[in-house]
Design an enzyme around this catalytic site. Structure first.
Site, PDB file in Angstrom:
ATOM      1  N   ARG A  72     -18.234  25.843  31.196  1.00 51.68           N
ATOM      2  CA  ARG A  72     -18.155  25.164  32.478  1.00 51.68           C
ATOM      3  C   ARG A  72     -17.681  25.926  33.605  1.00 51.68           C
ATOM      4  O   ARG A  72     -16.975  25.878  34.798  1.00 51.68           O
ATOM      5  CB  ARG A  72     -16.292  24.027  32.432  1.00 51.68           C
ATOM      6  CG  ARG A  72     -16.926  23.330  30.986  1.00 51.68           C
ATOM      7  CD  ARG A  72     -15.172  22.162  31.366  1.00 51.68           C
ATOM      8  NE  ARG A  72     -15.287  21.244  30.537  1.00 51.68           N
ATOM      9  CZ  ARG A  72     -15.740  19.852  30.236  1.00 51.68           C
ATOM     10  NH1 ARG A  72     -16.076  20.036  31.459  1.00 51.68           N
ATOM     11  NH2 ARG A  72     -15.495  19.825  29.444  1.00 51.68           N
ATOM     12  N   GLY A 108     -22.316  16.164  32.587  1.00 47.09           N
ATOM     13  CA  GLY A 108     -21.624  15.350  32.908  1.00 47.09           C
ATOM     14  C   GLY A 108     -21.713  15.355  34.524  1.00 47.09           C
ATOM     15  O   GLY A 108     -22.723  16.117  34.845  1.00 47.09           O
ATOM     16  N   GLY A 110     -20.258  16.951  36.489  1.00 48.36           N
ATOM     17  CA  GLY A 110     -19.479  18.501  37.371  1.00 48.36           C
ATOM     18  C   GLY A 110     -21.012  19.084  37.454  1.00 48.36           C
ATOM     19  O   GLY A 110     -21.289  19.332  38.032  1.00 48.36           O
ATOM     20  N   ASP A 133     -18.300  10.213  28.591  1.00 44.55           N
ATOM     21  CA  ASP A 133     -16.843   9.662  29.433  1.00 44.55           C
ATOM     22  C   ASP A 133     -17.788   8.779  30.221  1.00 44.55           C
ATOM     23  O   ASP A 133     -17.152   7.813  30.591  1.00 44.55           O
ATOM     24  CB  ASP A 133     -16.453  10.164  30.551  1.00 44.55           C
ATOM     25  CG  ASP A 133     -15.627  11.490  30.668  1.00 44.55           C
ATOM     26  OD1 ASP A 133     -15.549  12.864  30.768  1.00 44.55           O
ATOM     27  OD2 ASP A 133     -14.896  11.984  29.159  1.00 44.55           O
ATOM     28  N   ARG A 168       4.994  -1.602  12.438  1.00 43.62           N
ATOM     29  CA  ARG A 168       4.575  -0.322  13.464  1.00 43.62           C
ATOM     30  C   ARG A 168       3.942  -0.953  14.609  1.00 43.62           C
ATOM     31  O   ARG A 168       2.530  -1.471  14.567  1.00 43.62           O
ATOM     32  CB  ARG A 168       4.245   1.070  13.275  1.00 43.62           C
ATOM     33  CG  ARG A 168       5.330   1.795  12.629  1.00 43.62           C
ATOM     34  CD  ARG A 168       5.741   2.997  11.541  1.00 43.62           C
ATOM     35  NE  ARG A 168       6.391   3.436  11.510  1.00 43.62           N
ATOM     36  CZ  ARG A 168       5.442   5.003  10.661  1.00 43.62           C
ATOM     37  NH1 ARG A 168       4.484   5.245   9.863  1.00 43.62           N
ATOM     38  NH2 ARG A 168       6.544   5.974  10.136  1.00 43.62           N
ATOM     39  N   GLU A 228      -6.903   8.647  28.528  1.00 42.79           N
ATOM     40  CA  GLU A 228      -5.948   9.986  28.851  1.00 42.79           C
ATOM     41  C   GLU A 228      -5.945  10.165  29.288  1.00 42.79           C
ATOM     42  O   GLU A 228      -4.506  10.368  30.257  1.00 42.79           O
ATOM     43  CB  GLU A 228      -7.293  11.110  27.763  1.00 42.79           C
ATOM     44  CG  GLU A 228      -8.101  10.977  28.535  1.00 42.79           C
ATOM     45  CD  GLU A 228      -8.931  12.408  28.288  1.00 42.79           C
ATOM     46  OE1 GLU A 228      -8.249  13.325  28.082  1.00 42.79           O
ATOM     47  OE2 GLU A 228      -9.922  13.059  28.661  1.00 42.79           O
ATOM     48  N   ARG A 257       3.964   4.844  16.815  1.00 42.62           N
ATOM     49  CA  ARG A 257       3.604   6.342  16.307  1.00 42.62           C
ATOM     50  C   ARG A 257       2.799   6.700  16.816  1.00 42.62           C
ATOM     51  O   ARG A 257       1.716   4.997  17.761  1.00 42.62           O
ATOM     52  CB  ARG A 257       3.185   6.325  15.081  1.00 42.62           C
ATOM     53  CG  ARG A 257       4.565   6.011  13.811  1.00 42.62           C
ATOM     54  CD  ARG A 257       4.752   7.649  13.936  1.00 42.62           C
ATOM     55  NE  ARG A 257       6.565   7.711  12.632  1.00 42.62           N
ATOM     56  CZ  ARG A 257       7.322   7.304  13.107  1.00 42.62           C
ATOM     57  NH1 ARG A 257       7.693   6.657  14.380  1.00 42.62           N
ATOM     58  NH2 ARG A 257       8.298   7.164  12.482  1.00 42.62           N
TER      59      ARG A 257
HETATM   60  O1  F6P Z   1     -16.174  15.271  30.038  1.00 43.30           O
HETATM   61  C1  F6P Z   1     -15.259  15.286  28.835  1.00 43.30           C
HETATM   62  C2  F6P Z   1     -14.616  15.912  27.948  1.00 43.30           C
HETATM   63  O2  F6P Z   1     -14.202  15.401  26.699  1.00 43.30           O
HETATM   64  C3  F6P Z   1     -13.143  14.585  28.326  1.00 43.30           C
HETATM   65  O3  F6P Z   1     -13.338  13.038  27.775  1.00 43.30           O
HETATM   66  C4  F6P Z   1     -12.389  15.093  28.447  1.00 43.30           C
HETATM   67  O4  F6P Z   1     -11.131  14.633  29.241  1.00 43.30           O
HETATM   68  C5  F6P Z   1     -12.380  16.885  28.571  1.00 43.30           C
HETATM   69  O5  F6P Z   1     -14.265  17.132  28.716  1.00 43.30           O
HETATM   70  C6  F6P Z   1     -11.931  17.910  27.959  1.00 43.30           C
HETATM   71  O6  F6P Z   1     -12.579  19.780  28.604  1.00 43.30           O
HETATM   72  P1  F6P Z   1     -12.565  20.027  27.217  1.00 43.30           P
HETATM   73  O7  F6P Z   1     -13.877  19.816  26.660  1.00 43.30           O
HETATM   74  O8  F6P Z   1     -12.568  21.635  28.344  1.00 43.30           O
HETATM   75  O9  F6P Z   1     -10.946  20.398  26.789  1.00 43.30           O
END
Ligand code: F6P
Length: 338
Positions: A72, A108, A110, A133, A168, A228, A257
């Site tokens: 990255r 992706g 970025g 994503d 649950r 998330e 849970r």
């Molecule tokens: O962009 C893909 C992804 O899996 C996202 O869904 C997630 O938030 C992020 O990468 C996690 O980043 P890393 O692999 O740097 O922990």
């Protein structure tokens, strides 16, 4: 033509199938030379690459991850519009020294943004959308999304029996960064009773009412799928699933849970859909290069693989909208989106 291919950002199933699609078409059909660049854009900084030939490409179709490795690394200062950084200069030097006529960048949002800035430096670039994503604009799907939906759906399926056995509420958190595509598709495919997306607001009171109503109808358990990236109380450092689970338990008194699916969504073998999408997109990218059409991202639009200007994709996100057919139909069937 000598092309350099790299994979950047979060990995996923289908990247190796994409590498195979690009390289086999470029080598066998167009007679091009291919160089595999290691660890994403870092490989351009370190001049870390290997010559590819048809032999390197066997066994890639169903293999998860990326044989080239990924990273990255940021080549350009985020806020600066200036594309002339020290890293960019090192990258340009490598491209020139290696005699690369074009870069194929697989990744992706970025990666698309970085590739667009490299394009502005006058380097020939073609990109392919790949991310679980699915948040890249102008393409109906990105490579890896279908495979991640499959993993998440199978995980959600597994939660129904333990939820009903223990009476649950089970909360499962799926990835997706700032977008809710993964949660929407897996939540609906997995029969979620409540599906929370970053794009749609929710009220804990509404979630509690749904869970209590189910109890009154003889269903003393519920499945809650959360992306998330949903909004949680700003002060908390809890993960979305932990936060929602605790709030539900407080709101309803139900034993709750949570499960965070995490990197399982990034692993394993690609689905047949992703394999064929990778093959078609990879081949299309090689065709763009052969026709010297640069500065473009390969895209799936309906049943058609095409391409769009990279500048129309870079720095943008494709987000879920409330009128999405799965949301409209889910609501008609009683699924709660918040
Ligand atoms: O962009 C893909 C992804 O899996 C996202 O869904 C997630 O938030 C992020 O990468 C996690 O980043 P890393 O692999 O740097 O922990």
């Amino acid at each position: 033509m000598r092309i350099g291919i790299l994979t950047s950002g979060g990995d996923c199933p289908g990247i190796n199938a994409t590498i195979r699609g690009v390289c086999k078409t470029a080598i066998n059909h167009y007679g091009m030379e291919v160089v595999g660049i290691h660890s994403g854009f870092q490989g351009l900084l370190d001049d870390d690459m290997e010559a590819f030939d048809a032999e390197n490409l066997s066994g890639l179709l169903g293999m998860g991850g990326t044989v080239l490795g990924t990273s990255r690394v940021k080549l350009f200062p985020r806020r600066s519009a200036d594309n002339h950084s020290e890293k960019a200069a090192r990258m340009m030097d490598t491209i020139k020294r290696r005699g690369l006529d074009c870069l194929v960048c697989i990744g992706g949002s970025g990666t698309q943004a970085t590739a667009a800035r490299i394009d502005q430096l006058g380097v020939n670039v073609v990109t392919i959308p790949q991310t679980i994503d699915n948040d890249i604009p102008l393409t109906d799907s990105s490579i890896g999304f279908d495979s991640a939906v499959e993993v998440a759906t199978e995980a959600i399926d597994r939660l129904h029996s333990t939820a009903s056995s223990h009476k649950r509420v089970m909360v499962i958190e799926v990835m997706g960064h700032e977008a809710g595509w993964l949660a929407l598709h897996s939540g609906m495919a997995g029969g979620g009773d409540i599906v929370l997306l970053p794009e749609l607001p929710y009220k804990m009171r509404n979630l509690g009412n749904v869970i209590i109503d189910r109890l009154k109808r003889g269903k003393p358990y519920s499945i809650v799928v959360v992306a998330e990236g949903i909004y949680t109380d700003g002060s908390t450092r809890k993960r979305a699933a932990e936060y929602i689970a605790q709030e539900i338990e407080y709101e309803t008194g139900f034993e709750t849970r949570e499960t965070v699916l995490g990197y399982l969504q990034r692993g394993g073998t690609p689905t047949s859909f992703d394999r064929n999408l990778a093959t078609l997109m990879g081949g299309y990218a090689a065709g763009l290069i052969a026709n010297r059409q640069f500065g473009r991202m390969v895209a799936l639009q309906g049943e058609t693989v095409t391409s769009v200007p990279l500048v129309e994709v870079a720095e943008k996100r494709k987000l879920v909208t409330a009128d999405h057919p799965l949301i409209v139909q889910g609501k008609r069937m009683g699924v709660c989106f918040g």
